[in-house]
Design a protein around this motif. Structure first.
Motif, PDB file in Angstrom:
ATOM      1  N   GLU A 131       3.748   7.726  -8.770  1.00  0.00           N
ATOM      2  CA  GLU A 131       3.382   6.340  -8.458  1.00  0.00           C
ATOM      3  C   GLU A 131       1.922   6.238  -8.005  1.00  0.00           C
ATOM      4  OE1 GLU A 131       5.639   3.534  -6.420  1.00  0.00           O
ATOM      5  OE2 GLU A 131       7.585   4.205  -7.179  1.00  0.00           O
ATOM      6  N   GLU A 172      -4.086   1.763 -12.536  1.00  0.00           N
ATOM      7  CA  GLU A 172      -4.038   0.297 -12.435  1.00  0.00           C
ATOM      8  C   GLU A 172      -5.294  -0.269 -11.780  1.00  0.00           C
ATOM      9  OE1 GLU A 172      -0.537  -0.614 -10.271  1.00  0.00           O
ATOM     10  OE2 GLU A 172       0.814   0.255 -11.772  1.00  0.00           O
ATOM     11  N   ALA A 198      -0.196   6.358 -11.108  1.00  0.00           N
ATOM     12  CA  ALA A 198      -0.136   5.072 -11.808  1.00  0.00           C
ATOM     13  C   ALA A 198      -0.979   4.030 -11.085  1.00  0.00           C
ATOM     14  CB  ALA A 198       1.320   4.606 -11.917  1.00  0.00           C
ATOM     15  N   LEU A 199      -0.934   4.044  -9.768  1.00  0.00           N
ATOM     16  CA  LEU A 199      -1.731   3.106  -8.984  1.00  0.00           C
ATOM     17  C   LEU A 199      -3.219   3.299  -9.259  1.00  0.00           C
ATOM     18  CD1 LEU A 199      -2.109   1.002  -6.704  1.00  0.00           C
ATOM     19  CD2 LEU A 199      -2.018   2.923  -5.080  1.00  0.00           C
ATOM     20  N   GLU A 258      -4.060   8.274 -19.789  1.00  0.00           N
ATOM     21  CA  GLU A 258      -5.416   7.795 -19.533  1.00  0.00           C
ATOM     22  C   GLU A 258      -6.253   7.766 -20.811  1.00  0.00           C
ATOM     23  OE1 GLU A 258      -9.421   9.000 -16.994  1.00  0.00           O
ATOM     24  OE2 GLU A 258      -7.455   9.393 -16.117  1.00  0.00           O
TER      25      GLU A 258
END
Length: 468
Positions: A411, A418, A414-415, A440
């Motif tokens: 997570e 983002e 992913a953050l 990526e």
């Protein structure tokens, strides 16, 4: 895929492998004792599988490295290059039946030139040893990873390492002028230059920096040096929230300041460092920001930054009075990862770099993720670069906690994406982040990366299973 071409060698191949290696290597450079080979199986990363090497080879010369690669090509045996194994992504982990090629005995500093401002070194030179050696000539090699007392220049080149001083001086890639590289088939290739300028042909030197030993074996490096700067002074600023500390970072950078260091430690990290070192850092703070200048008048620069920290809400700003006090603060920062590991015995160290303007969002997001999974996650950051190291602390003997640690790690990755960041600022991809590299880069980018790998390593024998 390249990986499909290489399988673990059979017992017959392994026996022949040892015979062939010993035709060009002294017996003391070749190790097959299972206890010895097991000790070279992995680096410092968690959750990264490692195989059992067939043999560990410790060459001392370029010719010996060439011999190893010729034998490996002839017998189709994978080769895993290693430095000091301080890596944090599994990039130096062995594969079953491989040759581990440890370059730690190639540790000579071949030349230091104050006129050209370069050093020529072998890959096994320890970062701190190089720094001290060039310092005797009034010179400075800036890249300084936290493991600088043990990590090697070859490993730094393989992962494109950074360090505490990156905000002003940049990362390893900016200091590698030229390389001698042994290719997969044993040929020796030189890239780059010794001159201050040079644009002849493609920049193959930069291609090898950060390639994690997947394209060739670096056996010599020409490194750029700088004049030794004045001793730096450090300021410590306490904040009531990580967001306020990140606001201060933005104010410092937007104000045109160029600190030699701008580092952040969150509350969890500060308390862990105190527990380990008894340094007496302020545990009531939610975030501790360290800022340093190595300018002719560092006190004036620190005063200006101190005012910006105050404007961002820092209730306490304390500039160091001398270099000894500054070094104590830097030692606290360098102890962070070891201190966090001591919390539960095992850590997963993330390495997500985001735009500086999103640093506060990154830290707030990590705090949410820690709460969601019921885990201790400390964050240290090269704040001036936006390079964060969220460190997940967990009990490896608790299957549920280990699972949550891995999920929280994903997570956090992913953050970072983002927020417009990258999955790694300086630790590399290795085994740990292969899936995330594909996300990526995207399919076209990944295809081009694999095509480059094919050119340099058509048999897929160099560090297989890493990157992609």
């Amino acid at each position: 895929m390249i990986m499909s071409r290489i399988e673990a060698p059979s017992d017959d191949v392994t026996g022949n492998l040892l015979d062939r290696l010993l035709t060009g290597l002294p017996a003391e450079a070749v190790h097959t004792d299972p206890d010895v080979t097991a000790s070279y199986a992995h680096d410092m990363a968690s959750f990264c599988p490692a195989g059992a090497p067939a043999v560990v080879v410790l060459p001392r010369t370029v010719e010996q490295v060439q011999h190893v690669m010729r034998v490996a090509t002839e017998l189709r045996v994978p080769v895993v290059p290693q430095g000091a194994r301080t890596g944090l992504s599994g990039g130096a982990n062995a594969s079953d039946g491989c040759i581990v090629l440890s370059l730690t005995r190639m540790d000579r500093i071949l030349d230091i030139s104050p006129v050209d401002r370069v050093a020529v070194v072998e890959p096994g030179v320890v970062n701190a040893a190089l720094s001290r050696a060039v310092g005797e000539h009034g010179l400075y090699y800036p890249p300084d990873p936290s493991s600088w007392e043990t990590c090697t220049i070859g490993g730094n080149i393989g992962t494109a390492s950074g360090g505490l001083c990156c905000v002003k001086y940049g990362v390893t890639a900016e200091y590698v002028l030229g390389l001698d590289v042994v290719l997969a088939d044993g040929r020796l290739m030189s890239t780059g230059r010794r001159t201050a300028k040079g644009v002849a042909g493609y920049d193959l030197t930069r291609l090898f920096v950060g390639s994690e030993g997947s394209l060739g074996i670096v056996v010599r490096a020409v490194l750029a040096l700088r004049p030794q700067p004045p001793r730096q002074l450090v300021l410590a600023a306490e904040f009531a929230s990580a967001g306020a500390a990140c606001d201060a970072v933005c104010r410092v950078m937007a104000g045109g300041h160029t600190p030699s260091l701008l580092e952040l430690m969150d509350r969890t990290t500060v308390r862990a460092v105190n527990e380990l070192t008894r340094m007496g850092l302020p545990e009531a703070t939610e975030a501790l920001l360290l800022c340093a200048f190595d300018t002719p008048d560092p006190a004036a620069d620190l005063a200006a930054v101190g005012a910006l920290c105050g404007a961002a809400g820092a209730p306490q700003v304390v500039p160091a009075e001398d270099t000894a006090e500054s070094e104590l603060l830097l030692q606290a920062r360098r102890s962070s990862l070891v201190a966090l590991e001591a919390v539960t015995g095992t850590t997963m160290i993330d390495d997500v770099c985001v735009p500086r303007s999103r640093l506060g969002d990154m830290l707030e997001g990590v705090e949410r993720i820690a709460g969601k999974y019921g885990l201790t996650i400390g964050v240290v950051a090269h704040a001036g670069d936006g390079n964060t190291h969220p460190t997940v602390c967990f009990d490896a003997q608790d299957p549920g906690e280990a699972r949550r640690a891995r999920e929280s790690f994903d997570e956090i990755m992913a953050l970072g994406l983002e927020l417009g960041g990258t999955i790694t600022g300086e630790h590399g991809v290795g085994v740990l982040k292969k899936e995330w590299l594909a996300r990526e880069l995207g399919p076209v980018g990944l295809e081009m990366q694999r095509a480059v790998k094919d050119v340099f390593d058509p048999l897929g024998i160099l560090n297989p299973g890493k990157l992609f």
